[in-house]
Design a protein around this motif. Structure first.
Motif, PDB file in Angstrom:
ATOM      1  N   ARG A  87       1.047  -1.247  -0.079  1.00  0.00           N
ATOM      2  CA  ARG A  87      -0.017  -0.088   0.082  1.00  0.00           C
ATOM      3  C   ARG A  87       0.832   1.154  -0.124  1.00  0.00           C
ATOM      4  O   ARG A  87       1.990   1.342   0.556  1.00  0.00           O
ATOM      5  CB  ARG A  87      -0.969   0.197   1.239  1.00  0.00           C
ATOM      6  CG  ARG A  87      -2.186  -0.835   1.248  1.00  0.00           C
ATOM      7  CD  ARG A  87      -2.989  -0.426   2.178  1.00  0.00           C
ATOM      8  NE  ARG A  87      -4.476  -1.026   2.076  1.00  0.00           N
ATOM      9  CZ  ARG A  87      -5.163  -1.561   2.916  1.00  0.00           C
ATOM     10  NH1 ARG A  87      -5.016  -1.245   4.171  1.00  0.00           N
ATOM     11  NH2 ARG A  87      -6.177  -2.113   2.706  1.00  0.00           N
ATOM     12  N   SER A  92      -5.508   3.586   0.336  1.00  0.00           N
ATOM     13  CA  SER A  92      -5.222   2.916  -1.172  1.00  0.00           C
ATOM     14  C   SER A  92      -5.311   1.775  -1.313  1.00  0.00           C
ATOM     15  O   SER A  92      -5.316   1.128  -0.416  1.00  0.00           O
ATOM     16  CB  SER A  92      -3.803   3.885  -1.590  1.00  0.00           C
ATOM     17  OG  SER A  92      -2.807   3.053  -0.938  1.00  0.00           O
ATOM     18  N   PRO A  93      -5.728   1.354  -2.451  1.00  0.00           N
ATOM     19  CA  PRO A  93      -5.755  -0.189  -2.770  1.00  0.00           C
ATOM     20  C   PRO A  93      -4.472  -0.487  -2.808  1.00  0.00           C
ATOM     21  O   PRO A  93      -3.561   0.308  -2.854  1.00  0.00           O
ATOM     22  CB  PRO A  93      -6.536  -0.307  -4.238  1.00  0.00           C
ATOM     23  CG  PRO A  93      -6.681   1.113  -4.485  1.00  0.00           C
ATOM     24  CD  PRO A  93      -6.557   2.235  -3.606  1.00  0.00           C
ATOM     25  N   TYR A  94      -4.029  -1.671  -2.759  1.00  0.00           N
ATOM     26  CA  TYR A  94      -3.014  -2.265  -2.745  1.00  0.00           C
ATOM     27  C   TYR A  94      -2.249  -1.917  -4.362  1.00  0.00           C
ATOM     28  O   TYR A  94      -2.864  -2.337  -5.337  1.00  0.00           O
ATOM     29  CB  TYR A  94      -2.781  -4.058  -2.823  1.00  0.00           C
ATOM     30  CG  TYR A  94      -2.971  -4.039  -1.227  1.00  0.00           C
ATOM     31  CD1 TYR A  94      -1.875  -4.101  -0.456  1.00  0.00           C
ATOM     32  CD2 TYR A  94      -4.262  -4.582  -0.651  1.00  0.00           C
ATOM     33  CE1 TYR A  94      -1.788  -4.419   0.797  1.00  0.00           C
ATOM     34  CE2 TYR A  94      -4.310  -4.950   0.527  1.00  0.00           C
ATOM     35  CZ  TYR A  94      -3.137  -4.671   1.518  1.00  0.00           C
ATOM     36  OH  TYR A  94      -3.167  -5.149   2.709  1.00  0.00           O
TER      37      TYR A  94
END
Length: 129
Positions: A87, A92-94
């Motif tokens: 991240r 945030s998404p990965y």
């Protein structure tokens, strides 16, 4: 040639970090939302055969709770292809990347298609032109 890849362990509390250090379980680390780095060793159906690499931890920049500033480091060598998942921020998404190290020590991204091609022939990642 070797190079270092690093990612911040965002949201890692001291309790979670202690639990992670006590176990070698890949499942436990996945649940803790730690950054991950795998060495890809081959193709497995539609996925990849991979080996989870254990990082070194640096707490020197961590805040008092250990939820930010804990950095994980891996030493990468030229030849293998790596898969990273981490991240950038709390929300945030990965980020998911395929990486390889060039003979001169540079770290470069690859597409999944390139990785599949390399692994289907079991060739090391090429040097960039």
């Amino acid at each position: 040639m070797k190079t270092v890849f690093s990612a911040e362990a965002i949201g890692l509390s001291p309790v979670q970090a202690r639990a992670t250090r006590r176990t070698d379980s890949a499942e436990h680390e996945r649940r803790q939302a730690l950054p991950h780095l795998w060495e890809l060793t081959g193709l497995l159906g539609r996925g990849f055969q991979r080996q989870l690499l254990k990082p070194k931890q640096d707490w020197s920049q961590a805040n008092s709770k250990g939820t930010r500033g804990v950095w994980l480091y891996w030493t990468l060598t030229a030849g293998p292809v790596y898969e990273a998942r981490y991240r950038i921020t709390w929300t945030s998404p990965y980020t998911h990347r395929f990486l390889y190290v060039t003979p001169d020590g540079g770290l470069h991204d690859a597409t999944e298609e390139e990785v599949r091609e390399w692994l289907s022939h079991l060739r090391p990642a090429p040097a960039p032109s």
